[in-house]
Design an enzyme around this catalytic site. Structure first.
Site, PDB file in Angstrom:
ATOM      1  N   ALA A  25       0.845  -1.199   0.000  1.00  0.00           N
ATOM      2  CA  ALA A  25       0.000   0.000   0.000  1.00  0.00           C
ATOM      3  C   ALA A  25       0.879   1.247   0.000  1.00  0.00           C
ATOM      4  O   ALA A  25       2.020   1.213   0.478  1.00  0.00           O
ATOM      5  CB  ALA A  25      -0.897  -0.010   1.228  1.00  0.00           C
ATOM      6  N   GLY A  68       0.846  -5.194   1.020  1.00  0.00           N
ATOM      7  CA  GLY A  68      -0.279  -5.320   0.086  1.00  0.00           C
ATOM      8  C   GLY A  68       0.146  -5.944  -1.223  1.00  0.00           C
ATOM      9  O   GLY A  68      -0.659  -6.573  -1.909  1.00  0.00           O
ATOM     10  N   GLU A 105      -0.159  -9.468  -0.666  1.00  0.00           N
ATOM     11  CA  GLU A 105      -1.595  -9.770  -0.517  1.00  0.00           C
ATOM     12  C   GLU A 105      -2.285  -9.830  -1.878  1.00  0.00           C
ATOM     13  O   GLU A 105      -3.167 -10.644  -2.089  1.00  0.00           O
ATOM     14  CB  GLU A 105      -2.253  -8.724   0.386  1.00  0.00           C
ATOM     15  N   GLU A 164       4.000  -5.230   7.525  1.00  0.00           N
ATOM     16  CA  GLU A 164       3.147  -4.172   8.067  1.00  0.00           C
ATOM     17  C   GLU A 164       3.383  -3.932   9.551  1.00  0.00           C
ATOM     18  O   GLU A 164       3.256  -2.818  10.042  1.00  0.00           O
ATOM     19  CB  GLU A 164       1.674  -4.503   7.832  1.00  0.00           C
TER      20      GLU A 164
HETATM   21  N1  T1G Z   1       4.539   3.365  -0.069  1.00  0.00           N
HETATM   22  C1  T1G Z   1       4.994   4.575  -0.499  1.00  0.00           C
HETATM   23  N2  T1G Z   1       6.293   4.845  -0.753  1.00  0.00           N
HETATM   24  C2  T1G Z   1       7.164   3.838  -0.541  1.00  0.00           C
HETATM   25  C3  T1G Z   1       6.773   2.554  -0.099  1.00  0.00           C
HETATM   26  C4  T1G Z   1       5.393   2.334   0.141  1.00  0.00           C
HETATM   27  N3  T1G Z   1       4.920   1.161   0.521  1.00  0.00           N
HETATM   28  N4  T1G Z   1       7.898   1.790   0.005  1.00  0.00           N
HETATM   29  C5  T1G Z   1       8.931   2.560  -0.351  1.00  0.00           C
HETATM   30  N5  T1G Z   1       8.497   3.786  -0.684  1.00  0.00           N
HETATM   31  C6  T1G Z   1       9.308   4.909  -1.158  1.00  0.00           C
HETATM   32  C7  T1G Z   1      10.352   5.339  -0.144  1.00  0.00           C
HETATM   33  O1  T1G Z   1       9.773   6.220   0.794  1.00  0.00           O
HETATM   34  C8  T1G Z   1      11.371   6.010  -1.038  1.00  0.00           C
HETATM   35  O2  T1G Z   1      10.796   7.267  -1.414  1.00  0.00           O
HETATM   36  C9  T1G Z   1      11.355   5.135  -2.290  1.00  0.00           C
HETATM   37  O3  T1G Z   1      10.081   4.469  -2.275  1.00  0.00           O
HETATM   38  C10 T1G Z   1      12.465   4.115  -2.294  1.00  0.00           C
HETATM   39  O4  T1G Z   1      12.344   3.396  -1.071  1.00  0.00           O
HETATM   40  C11 T1G Z   1      -2.839  -3.041   3.014  1.00  0.00           C
HETATM   41  C12 T1G Z   1      -1.408  -1.600   4.736  1.00  0.00           C
HETATM   42  C13 T1G Z   1      10.451  -1.800  -0.959  1.00  0.00           C
HETATM   43  C14 T1G Z   1      12.346  -2.812   0.326  1.00  0.00           C
HETATM   44  O5  T1G Z   1       6.318  -1.870   4.540  1.00  0.00           O
HETATM   45  O6  T1G Z   1      10.598  -1.866   2.681  1.00  0.00           O
HETATM   46  O7  T1G Z   1       0.878  -2.707   2.370  1.00  0.00           O
HETATM   47  O8  T1G Z   1      12.511   8.805  -0.422  1.00  0.00           O
HETATM   48  O9  T1G Z   1      14.633   4.009  -0.225  1.00  0.00           O
HETATM   49  O10 T1G Z   1      16.023   0.710  -0.133  1.00  0.00           O
HETATM   50  O11 T1G Z   1      -1.716  -4.748   4.133  1.00  0.00           O
HETATM   51  O12 T1G Z   1      11.131   0.686   0.415  1.00  0.00           O
HETATM   52  O13 T1G Z   1      12.683   8.105  -2.830  1.00  0.00           O
HETATM   53  O14 T1G Z   1      10.836   9.640  -2.071  1.00  0.00           O
HETATM   54  O15 T1G Z   1      13.267   2.165   0.873  1.00  0.00           O
HETATM   55  O16 T1G Z   1      15.307  -0.076  -2.464  1.00  0.00           O
HETATM   56  C15 T1G Z   1       3.828  -2.398   3.539  1.00  0.00           C
HETATM   57  C16 T1G Z   1       8.095  -0.608   2.670  1.00  0.00           C
HETATM   58  C17 T1G Z   1       3.048  -1.133   3.318  1.00  0.00           C
HETATM   59  C18 T1G Z   1       7.429  -1.961   2.459  1.00  0.00           C
HETATM   60  C19 T1G Z   1      12.732  -0.864  -1.177  1.00  0.00           C
HETATM   61  N6  T1G Z   1       5.057  -2.354   2.776  1.00  0.00           N
HETATM   62  N7  T1G Z   1       9.177  -0.380   1.727  1.00  0.00           N
HETATM   63  O17 T1G Z   1      13.869  -0.477  -0.455  1.00  0.00           O
HETATM   64  O18 T1G Z   1      14.218   1.849  -1.442  1.00  0.00           O
HETATM   65  S1  T1G Z   1       1.539  -1.124   4.250  1.00  0.00           S
HETATM   66  C20 T1G Z   1       6.221  -2.048   3.357  1.00  0.00           C
HETATM   67  C21 T1G Z   1      10.381  -1.001   1.862  1.00  0.00           C
HETATM   68  C22 T1G Z   1       0.583  -2.273   3.439  1.00  0.00           C
HETATM   69  C23 T1G Z   1      -1.505  -3.606   3.333  1.00  0.00           C
HETATM   70  C24 T1G Z   1      -0.641  -2.713   4.168  1.00  0.00           C
HETATM   71  C25 T1G Z   1      11.469  -0.559   0.939  1.00  0.00           C
HETATM   72  C26 T1G Z   1      11.729  -1.537  -0.217  1.00  0.00           C
HETATM   73  P1  T1G Z   1      11.767   8.540  -1.695  1.00  0.00           P
HETATM   74  P2  T1G Z   1      13.673   2.879  -0.346  1.00  0.00           P
HETATM   75  P3  T1G Z   1      14.960   0.482  -1.138  1.00  0.00           P
END
Ligand code: T1G
Length: 695
Positions: A63, A102, A105, A125
């Site tokens: 998400a 997500g 998912e 999450e």
């Molecule tokens: N949403 C929005 N922006 C995101 C994002 C996300 N999920 N993940 C990363 N970014 C942005 C980050 O802020 C940065 O932005 C750029 O992408 C590069 O990220 C319904 C509710 C995927 C392993 O927890 O673990 O799904 O600073 O520097 O080192 O059940 O990003 O460039 O503007 O980290 O290569 C659950 C979170 C969401 C994964 C990549 N997902 N992301 O690592 O790049 S909640 C997560 C990461 C959800 C559902 C629920 C890592 C990565 P900017 P980065 P990276």
């Protein structure tokens, strides 16, 4: 169809591609594009199956975290996944890179899943103070079993494609090109006439309720104070007790509760701040400053820090020369490297082959000349300015032009170190935290003359070696230690005024820190703290110098855990107990200082430990030592154990209200004087104008 999802008919197979760089976050546009694409595939009689694929960088990171806090916009991810799963035609998820949250998912809503061998997937999450809110807690246990699902959901662990295959999370690996393999797989499914397999229709294995109770106990111990892990357990438990739809409702209710919770807001703030901190203003301005190539690293000094730093680079596959003039110290350093790796291997975190590879990447030498070709040299010698200046003079002579020279100093002035060289533009601080191969924080300290390109290179290499880099400027103690010094000062003052070490430690432990300042001193070594205090005596106020309880304990040879006694006594298993001898020493100290001891409340202890830190944070911002409040929060979250569910000292200050902090500073200023409690001008202005650190 929204531009972020494409639909391409490849004969009887539709190829649906998520294209929302950088990480294919499931924004509203992607969600509506996905739903539209599936409906289009359903209606197109030529289409017999559909393949859902992401980009090079990954399937989807889940998400869009930036959408949280806003009113949910249709279609909900839950509903999009329902559209996918209800499709009468097979939908195959083709996973490369990351499928997280997500994103996974969505893949669980598909009827089949294949992955490239280097793909990783997980439901992290919980690290955002959430739980998988789009069916993950109900589908995953049905697909891979309760215990494997519990671990992935409650721990937020990421699994490799190989592990996913073993678990049954994916049906096949695609060693060659994923897209072609996925299209073939889809054609095979069509040809076989295999019915679609809906995960939500699978039975969830019944589970002994004691499994959940045991997990709750573990979480309450290991993740003290966090709510989300407990809700994750409850949601998976619901999958074993309720029909799918009912379980989904339970999951949704708990997701909404968590999404609105202060803890999740704090943890999402921490996530975004950490990524923002990695981009220094020049990088953020997208000015093409570029970075320098770092193919060979040198580390000077084979002590605990030097060897830990060398391991960081070896772990990332970067060759590193470990240079130490004293052959015995060098051998001891290499023995420590091998011991650390062996310990990781014993825990199953490393194969023998991988360990050998990493040890081989660290090349020990007693000769500084080996550093001539290094692109980056990090000095980790004794923490004394003259000693470091001597090393930098040597490095400046030996290292090639354009090589970056970095000091691991924890507080010395980088500009004075740079003055020892003819290349101050290529000098900066890279302050690792002990143990360097474990602690995530890296304070990169830019000198007055450090080139932006050199700074950007240090930030990039910091991320490459798995650190959380924060760029700070020169001041005494930089960011973390300068704020810590205020908490330490007040902790000792409160000892002489009437508190005990165990009382202060308990207040900070209950707040959420892993341990309080005195237990921490015993862990790090009273002798280490004493040395640091001696080196800074000149900077201390007269009361700080007179408050010499640490010196008295040090003089007794009580160096902490390593000697079995420090502020506490320790048994053979290093379990601590209160020592009446220390209480007597403190009471006696107060008497000698003519300080009448009094009962100090836990509230006062917490305020006097945290508020000076917040005040110092405001000073760091107004002095321009850091660019953003988030940088300060990241330093404390990643380097000093500030509880993530509170978001960091400045995020926490916003939550309690800056006027509350300000009034308390004024209250203690009256009692303890300006020099310790005068509110920072920035804080005063923010309170006056009703501003917060975070808008
Ligand atoms: N949403 C929005 N922006 C995101 C994002 C996300 N999920 N993940 C990363 N970014 C942005 C980050 O802020 C940065 O932005 C750029 O992408 C590069 O990220 C319904 C509710 C995927 C392993 O927890 O673990 O799904 O600073 O520097 O080192 O059940 O990003 O460039 O503007 O980290 O290569 C659950 C979170 C969401 C994964 C990549 N997902 N992301 O690592 O790049 S909640 C997560 C990461 C959800 C559902 C629920 C890592 C990565 P900017 P980065 P990276």
């Amino acid at each position: 169809m929204a531009e972020s999802v494409s639909f391409d008919a490849r004969g009887e197979i539709a190829l649906i591609k998520i294209e929302n760089p950088p990480v294919n976050a499931l924004s509203q546009a992607v969600r509506s594009g996905l739903a539209a694409a599936i409906c289009r595939g359903e209606q197109d009689t030529r289409i017999k199956a559909m393949v859902l694929i992401g980009g090079e960088r990954g399937f989807s990171a889940g998400a869009d975290i930036r959408e949280f806090g806003e009113p949910p916009r249709q279609p909900l991810l839950l509903d999009v996944i329902d559209v996918i799963e209800r499709s009468s035609k097979p939908v195959i998820a083709a996973i490369q890179g990351t499928a997280l949250g997500g994103g996974l998912e969505v893949a669980l809503g598909c009827h089949f899943r294949i992955a490239s061998p280097d793909a990783v997937m997980g439901l992290p999450e919980v690290k955002l103070g959430l739980l998988p809110g789009a069916g993950g807690t109900q589908r995953l246990p049905r697909l891979i079993g309760v215990s494997a699902a519990l671990e992935m959901i409650v721990e937020g662990t990421v699994v490799s494609a190989q592990r996913a295959l073993v678990l049954g999370l994916v049906d096949e690996l695609a060693p060659g090109g994923l897209e072609a393999h996925a299209l073939d797989f889809a054609r095979g499914i069509v040809a076989s006439g295999k019915p679609v397999r809906r995960v939500s229709m699978l039975d969830c294995e019944p589970s002994d309720q004691s499994v959940f109770e045991a997990y709750v106990e573990t979480v309450e111990r290991k993740r003290r104070g966090y709510i989300a892990p407990l809700r994750c357990i409850a949601a998976v438990r619901a999958a074993t007790e309720l029909p799918f739809k009912k379980g989904l409702e339970r999951e949704r209710a708990m997701f909404l509760e968590l999404a609105a919770s202060p803890q999740s807001k704090a943890q999402r703030h921490a996530f975004l701040s950490e990524r923002a901190a990695a981009k220094i203003p020049d990088m953020r301005a997208k000015t093409a400053i570029g970075t320098l190539p770092i193919d060979l690293v040198g580390v000077v000094g084979a002590g605990t820090m030097g060897t830990g730093i060398a391991m960081c680079f070896a772990n990332a596959g970067v060759p590193v020369m470990l240079v130490e003039a004293n052959a015995d110290n060098l051998e001891r350093g290499m023995a420590l490297v091998r011991k650390n790796y062996a310990r990781t291997m014993a825990r199953g975190g490393l194969s023998q082959a991988e360990m050998d590879k990493r040890v081989a990447l660290i090349r020990p030498s007693v000769s500084n000349d080996q550093l001539a070709q290094a692109d980056l040299v990090i000095e980790a010698v004794f923490e004394e300015l003259e000693v470091k200046q001597k090393v930098f003079r040597m490095l400046d002579q030996i290292c090639k032009p354009g090589a970056i020279l970095a000091s691991n100093t924890s507080y010395l002035n980088i500009d004075l170190i740079a003055d020892a060289t003819a290349r101050p533009e290529y000098v900066l601080g890279m302050h690792f935290f002990s143990p360097a191969n474990v602690m995530p924080l890296l304070e990169n300290v830019r000198g007055a003359r450090t080139l932006p390109q050199v700074c950007a290179t240090a930030m990039k290499i910091g991320k490459l070696i798995g650190k959380t880099p924060v760029m700070v400027r020169v001041c005494d103690g930089f960011v973390g230690n300068r704020m810590l010094a205020k908490r330490t000062r007040e902790s000792y003052f409160m000892l002489e005024e009437g508190a005990t070490p165990q009382q202060i430690d308990k207040v900070l432990y209950d707040f959420g820190f892993p341990m309080g300042p005195f237990a921490m001193s015993d862990l790090a070594g009273v002798d280490v703290g004493w040395l640091n205090r001696q080196s800074r005596l000149a900077n201390l106020t007269s009361r700080e110098r007179a408050c010499d309880i640490l010196d008295q304990i040090h003089a007794l040879g009580r160096f902490g855990q390593k000697t079995g006694a420090g502020f506490y006594r320790y048994d053979a298993d290093r379990h601590r107990s209160v020592d009446p001898e220390i209480e007597a020493l403190i009471v006696n100290h107060s008497k000698k200082r003519n300080i009448e001891r009094r009962q100090i409340s836990d509230v006062e202890i917490l305020e006097r430990c945290l508020y000076p830190m917040i005040n110092e944070g405001a000073k760091l911002l107004e002095e321009g030592i850091v660019d953003r409040p988030g940088d300060i929060d990241v330093v404390w979250l990643k380097g000093y154990g500030f509880p993530a569910f509170l978001g960091g000292p400045l995020f926490y200050a916003d939550q309690i209200g800056l006027p509350v902090v300000y009034e308390a500073l004024l209250k203690y200023q009256v009692v303890h004087g300006d020099q310790y409690w005068k509110p920072a001008a920035l804080l005063e202005n923010m309170v006056r104008s009703g501003k917060r650190f975070y808008t």
